[in-house]
Scaffold this active site. Structure first.
Site, PDB file in Angstrom:
ATOM      1  N   HIS A 178      -1.281   1.285   7.617  1.00 27.25           N
ATOM      2  CA  HIS A 178      -1.815   1.228   6.254  1.00 27.25           C
ATOM      3  C   HIS A 178      -1.725   2.623   5.634  1.00 27.25           C
ATOM      4  O   HIS A 178      -1.768   3.642   6.342  1.00 27.25           O
ATOM      5  CB  HIS A 178      -3.270   0.729   6.291  1.00 27.25           C
ATOM      6  CG  HIS A 178      -3.891   0.599   4.934  1.00 27.25           C
ATOM      7  ND1 HIS A 178      -3.376  -0.214   3.959  1.00 27.25           N
ATOM      8  CD2 HIS A 178      -4.993   1.191   4.385  1.00 27.25           C
ATOM      9  CE1 HIS A 178      -4.133  -0.145   2.869  1.00 27.25           C
ATOM     10  NE2 HIS A 178      -5.123   0.720   3.112  1.00 27.25           N
TER      11      HIS A 178
ATOM     12  N   CYS B 242       0.825  -1.208   0.000  1.00 25.67           N
ATOM     13  CA  CYS B 242       0.000   0.000   0.000  1.00 25.67           C
ATOM     14  C   CYS B 242       0.859   1.259   0.000  1.00 25.67           C
ATOM     15  O   CYS B 242       0.443   2.298  -0.520  1.00 25.67           O
ATOM     16  CB  CYS B 242      -0.941  -0.010   1.197  1.00 25.67           C
ATOM     17  SG  CYS B 242      -0.108  -0.169   2.790  1.00 25.67           S
TER      18      CYS B 242
END
Length: 912
Positions: free
Chosen positions: A861, A469
């Site tokens: 994230h 990510c």
């Protein structure tokens, strides 16, 4: 005739010798009976043709020696015949050979004979009416050469003429043309009209009017001119001025019938001028009356147009209004301005506008802006430059006043380079570094429009297969950075077959392949072709949802697979520590990505040969830009064209100088003198510049810091260091920093540092860091991760190591807006002093945000918010999920303690 006589005579025919049949009795039939033979070959021939096979034209159709008899206009009379008796001679000394027997007839040369056959007294000879070849005839003088010839081309009629017997013939006959006259090849030369002045009444007078008169033609010319002026959408003033000029030209032209705007140059004699002058008054009166009528109509039309102009504002304004206009238009303008009602600006004629445009362009070529290099041809001796420093990535070693500034985009029309074929990657990279208009020129070129990978972006997600990510969020933010995509598109037009192969541009090729999948046209063509077996179940739903949104963004099933891109990264040494499935820092990956692209482009530039540099310089049509290129070539010290430079290139570099000519060492120090506020000279200061070689990436993202270290009681009172940067890291750990502007001010605050002076004493130095040059794309990172030390019971600090400390995330909310103005406190004094654009040079707009979710640095994230300029919308991209946002949603995050999503990287672009 005996056989001996037949052998002596040369025969012309295979048929038996016969005499010509007698001609028919003259009648009133207007048809020719006998005609001259037609020459069929380029050399002398004497073919026998029947009279009906030859056209009865009285013109020289074959060549200038074609027999044209003066009797052709009167078919009742035969052409005179040469003497065909062996003992007679002709005027042109032709060799006469006997064909038929003659019984003593009289020929046209005056030779006498017996008129055995011509016993009827009709005045016609029954011998052969023409010779076998026109060169044997003494009568091939054209009738048009005679000044006495009439309209019917007949000869002077003689009532009394003697026939061959010496008796007077009652029937009329025609005297032959004077054989002494020669054929004039230049009989149509207008200069010979002076010799025919006495017969000028029979000549055609020019100008020639057919089915019209001189006055009607002049009136038609006036109307045609008015229609042309109306088509050009000119005002009534220009029409009136043109009509005045046309009227004056009508009275002074030689033909006195053609207007001035349609005048042609003609050569006429004095006699013709007198004849035309006699006809002028009548035509002038008619034209004058017609002009009065048209002027009345134009006045009415002018009033109507003035009313319309007062009611409706002008859509466009002429760029040139300072030039002098004709006196007539000035008088009319002054009369109009006296009225209280507003009047429209006086428009110019199309010729005045064109001339003013040429003058203004010439003036603009002579006038050079302060930020531009003085226009000097390459063959000159000196090159003038401005006294300001280079732009963002021009981080040089020198502070010499000869430093030139990056050429700005020009107001005048851009002169593109005259390139031939596809250029190598290094040449394209050099042009993007130093030609500010090159990128926009290439993208507007229709020839490369179909070659660029990204035309229009369609939002698509990137599949997160193994904690990538951090990579996908960086790629998404760069994708929606239009200046970056423009650079990628232009670099894609390179010559892939050049010496610099694809092996040295791995990351560039990987980015081209990756971003091509986000092109809207490419996606629409391959919408169903690239679907996997696992995605076929949702294929129809994805098609419906995508079509319903007009392909504004793709469904989850249409996300891009990053496997090939990741595989290419793993082969690059800079990313050797990248591990599949291991989380990395987004800012670190962004820095490595830009550094690698920069190095690949520098490698392509260094691989250029001297010949390629010479070709590139020759293709530049702007002399100012060419000088700027030459002055920057020496910055690529490791390049092949510098190491193996030709004498010509060395001469150019020596002539125009270099940008960095104060120090030979790449990261050397040099001393500069300063002055105090009282004007006294202070001690010298050491200045160190970290040189970075320009590339399209550094020109886009590269800025420069100015760090000033004040050292008391030292030999050098100041130490100045110029450092390049691609990302500004702002410290937000201070409790007073809650917004972006305060963080910038905090960044430039001074800090006290322990320092040992040159005398060996321990002193406290003061350090400040300012922004010396701002990039076009500003990347800002918030320092959200800080190291916290463990403290023992005695409040004594322990060693700085991982066992006694920890890294914590600063989760507080930092406010930022869609617009950013860099505060003056963060800018260096030199930059503020040299800045001519004011606050606009420090104004930015937000185009992308990268968020970090989580509480630790080694996990969490990453997501991204991107601004789509074509859709004028914000999108939030979370791996494969895409959500449309409102503008205010981008500014939120981290308000609540439970919300771990905080802004980590901000991308701002300069406002145009």
């Amino acid at each position: 005739m005996n056989m001996q006589d037949a052998n002596k005579e040369e025969s012309y025919s295979m048929y038996p010798k016969t005499s010509s049949p007698p001609p028919p009795t003259p009648t009133n039939m207007q048809i020719p009976i006998y005609q001259a033979p037609l020459q069929m070959y380029g050399y002398t021939q004497a073919p026998y043709l029947y009279p009906t096979q030859i056209p009865a034209y009285s013109f020289n159709m074959v060549n200038q020696n074609q027999p044209i008899y003066h009797q052709s206009g009167s078919p009742h009379h035969l052409p005179p015949q040469n003497n065909i008796n062996g003992g007679s001679t002709t005027n042109n000394n032709n060799i006469n050979k006997k064909k038929w027997h003659s019984n003593g007839i009289t020929n046209n040369n005056g030779s006498s004979g017996n008129q055995g056959a011509n016993s009827s007294g009709s005045g016609m000879s029954y011998n052969k009416s023409h010779t076998y070849h026109h060169n044997y005839s003494n009568n091939h003088i054209p009738m048009m050469a005679s000044p006495n010839s009439g309209s019917n081309a007949g000869m002077k009629k003689q009532t009394n003429s003697s026939n061959g017997n010496g008796s007077s013939a009652t029937s009329p006959s025609y005297s032959s043309y004077n054989s002494s006259s020669q054929y004039d090849l230049y009989k149509f030369d207008v200069t010979k009209l002076k010799n025919l002045k006495e017969n000028s009444s029979n000549l055609i007078q020019l100008p020639l009017f057919i089915n019209t008169t001189e006055a009607e033609f002049a009136a038609a010319s006036v109307q045609r001119y008015e229609l042309n002026m109306k088509a050009l959408n000119l005002n009534s003033e220009s029409l009136e001025n043109s009509s005045v000029e046309k009227s004056s030209a009508h009275h002074h032209t030689k033909s006195h019938s053609i207007p001035k705007h349609n005048e042609e140059v003609k050569t006429e004699t004095h006699g013709e001028e007198e004849d035309a002058h006699d006809k002028k008054p009548h035509a002038s009166k008619d034209a004058h009356e017609l002009k009065k009528k048209t002027e009345v109509k134009k006045e009415d039309a002018k009033q109507d147009r003035n009313e319309k102009v007062i009611q409706e504002p002008q859509a466009t304004v002429l760029p040139v209004v300072d030039k002098k206009e004709p006196e007539e238009s000035v008088e009319e303008n002054t009369s109009k301005t006296s009225s209280p009602s507003p009047s429209p600006p006086a428009a110019k004629s199309w010729s005045a506008i064109a001339s003013d445009a040429i003058k203004s362009r010439q003036a603009s070529n002579k006038t050079v802006s302060g930020s531009m290099v003085t226009k000097t041809p390459i063959s000159g001796t000196t090159a003038g430059v401005s006294s300001t420093n280079m732009a963002a990535a021009t981080i040089g070693k020198s502070s010499s006043p000869l430093l030139s500034k990056q050429p700005q985009k020009k107001d005048k029309k851009y002169v593109p380079p005259s390139t031939k074929g596809i250029e190598p990657l290094g040449s394209i990279a050099l042009r993007m570094c130093f030609d500010p208009d090159f990128i926009s020129y290439v993208l507007r070129n229709k020839d490369v429009e179909n070659k660029i990978p990204v035309h229009s972006i369609i939002p698509r997600g990137i599949i997160n297969r193994a904690n990538i990510c951090f990579m996908s969020s960086v790629l998404q933010v760069l994708l929606y950075c239009k200046p970056f995509i423009d650079v990628i598109n232009v670099l894609s037009t390179r010559n892939t077959n050049s010496r610099v192969g694809t092996s040295s541009c791995k990351l560039l090729d990987a980015c081209l392949t990756m971003y091509k999948q986000f092109d809207k046209e490419t996606y629409e063509k391959k919408f169903l072709e690239n679907a996997d077996d696992a995605e076929k179940t949702t294929e129809s739903d994805a098609k419906k949802s995508s079509k319903s949104k007009s392909f504004q963004h793709c469904a989850t099933a249409d996300a891009v697979k990053p496997d090939e891109f990741y595989k290419t990264l793993s082969t690059i040494p800079k990313f050797k520590d990248l591990q599949w499935g291991h989380q990395e820092d987004a800012e670190e990956f962004l820095t490595h990505l830009l550094d690698q692209l920069h190095e690949e482009l520098i490698s392509a530039i260094d691989g250029l040969t001297d010949n390629e540099i010479q070709n590139m310089l020759q293709s530049i049509n702007d002399e100012q830009l060419k000088v700027f290129f030459i002055r920057n070539l020496s910055r690529y010290g490791k390049a092949e064209f510098i190491k193996n430079a030709s004498p010509r290139l060395k001469e150019l570099i020596e002539k125009y100088g270099v940008i960095n000519d104060d120090s030979t060492e790449e990261n050397g120090w040099h001393e500069v003198s300063g002055s105090s506020k009282r004007g006294k000279k202070t001690k010298t200061a050491a200045k160190r510049t970290v040189e970075i070689v320009p590339s399209p990436i550094s020109k886009l993202f590269g800025g420069q810091f100015r760090s000033v270290l004040d050292i008391p009681n030292n030999k050098e009172s100041q130490s100045i260091t110029l450092d390049p940067f691609q990302t500004i890291q702002l410290d937000i750990s201070d409790a007073g920093v809650n917004d972006l502007e305060t963080a910038f001010k905090k960044f430039s605050e001074y800090e006290l540092l322990p320092f040992k002076s040159s005398s060996g004493n321990d002193v406290e130095a003061k350090k400040q860091t300012f922004i010396d040059k701002l990039p076009q794309v500003l990347l800002i990172q918030f320092k959200r991760f800080s190291f916290i030390n463990n403290v023992n019971k005695d409040n004594a600090m322990t060693n700085y190591n991982a066992y006694n400390g920890r890294i914590e995330k600063i989760r507080k909310k930092i406010k930022y807006g869609h617009e950013l103005i860099i505060p003056e406190e963060s800018m260096s004094s030199i930059t503020l002093k040299n800045n001519t654009s004011g606050i606009d040079d420090r104004r930015y707009k937000l185009t992308g945000v990268i968020y970090h979710h989580g509480v630790s640095s080694d996990g969490g994230h990453y997501t991204a918010d991107v601004y789509h300029s074509e859709h004028n919308k914000w999108y939030r991209i979370d791996d494969v999920n895409i959500t449309e946002l409102e503008d205010d949603d981008v500014l939120k995050g981290g308000e609540e303690a439970s919300d771990s999503r905080t802004a980590y990287i901000l991308m701002y672009q300069k406002r145009n």
